[in-house]
Design a protein around this motif. Structure first.
Motif: not given
Length: 264
Positions: A236-237, A232-234
């Motif tokens: 960038k994250n 679920d993390y991009s």
């Protein structure tokens, strides 16, 4: 600070005090006491909170920002023995917030209010945790043997993850390759994360601190794995969080290494 006595009821000693001022002038204090009786503790909490409002302990940058105004927020943690201090199991948590504080922090969960709106959260399970620690303490030699083995593993894993991360952000490897390489160490890292070998002897100075640095390093490195797995993390994250966890891991590994040299 020397041991003080409160109304012939309870002895106490301030073992740590920290100016944590940010948007408000705040103070955090850890206190060792010789009683677990709530009525005695409440009396002490009221008296100490009032004294600490006006204590001269602020950092230079705090004085520049707030002048000599009293503290607006005070946090207290009370412990009945050093074992509880070492492993973070207080008798109670206390918070006082000045009604006139412009930037109030979130209130702690509390069981009762005493004195001038002082909030107390009683940690009644402290006896249980204290007993668990006491029953599972191991000696210095045995502790250091297990601890050093885990340290060697987590240091190697950190260096491996840091290298992969550097290659990722410099576009030397694709993200899917980065994740697959991280996951190769999942079983071993999970084993280290959940492995329990006992608590260090609280009577030996430095062991608990060493233990805490190691456990923090293990958690930091394990979090790199958790972030890499989270779909679920991009991107960038992933980069932001991984950078933070690797920095924290590096700091704890260095602190472990330096402290370990004094524990021969």
């Amino acid at each position: 600070m020397n041991i003080k006595k409160m109304n012939n009821e309870i002895k106490y000693k301030v073992i740590e005090m920290e100016d944590i001022s940010q948007s408000a002038k705040r103070l955090s204090v850890k206190i060792l006491v010789d009683s677990t009786k709530k009525d005695e503790l409440k009396n002490l909490i009221e008296t100490l909170t009032e004294e600490l409002k006006y204590i001269d302990y602020a950092k230079e940058k705090t004085i520049i920002k707030f002048g000599n105004k009293p503290y607006e927020v005070i946090y207290l943690l009370l412990y009945s023995n050093i074992r509880q201090v070492n492993f973070g199991f207080p008798l109670c948590r206390v918070q006082w917030i000045d009604d006139n504080c412009k930037y109030k922090p979130m209130k702690i969960q509390y069981d009762e209010i005493v004195g001038d709106s002082i909030l107390i959260e009683w940690q009644d399970e402290f006896k249980f945790f204290d007993q668990i620690i006491k029953e599972n303490e191991i000696g210095k030699e045995e502790f250091l043997k297990y601890s050093d083995e885990k340290f060697d593993f987590i240091k190697d894993t950190y260096e491996n993850f840091a290298k992969l991360f550097t290659e990722l952000i410099s576009n030397k490897i694709e993200f899917n390759i980065y994740v697959s390489e991280i996951l190769r160490l999942e079983d071993a890292l999970n084993g280290s994360f959940f492995d329990f070998y006992g608590f260090p002897d609280s009577s030996v100075e430095g062991l608990a601190e060493l233990h805490n640095h190691l456990q923090s390093a293990i958690t930091d490195v394990h979090n790199v794995l958790v972030v890499a797995k989270n779909k679920d993390y991009s991107f960038k994250n992933v980069v932001i969080l991984t950078k933070i966890y690797l920095q924290d891991a590096k700091k704890n590994i260095e602190q472990y290494f330096e402290l370990r040299k004094s524990l021969q």
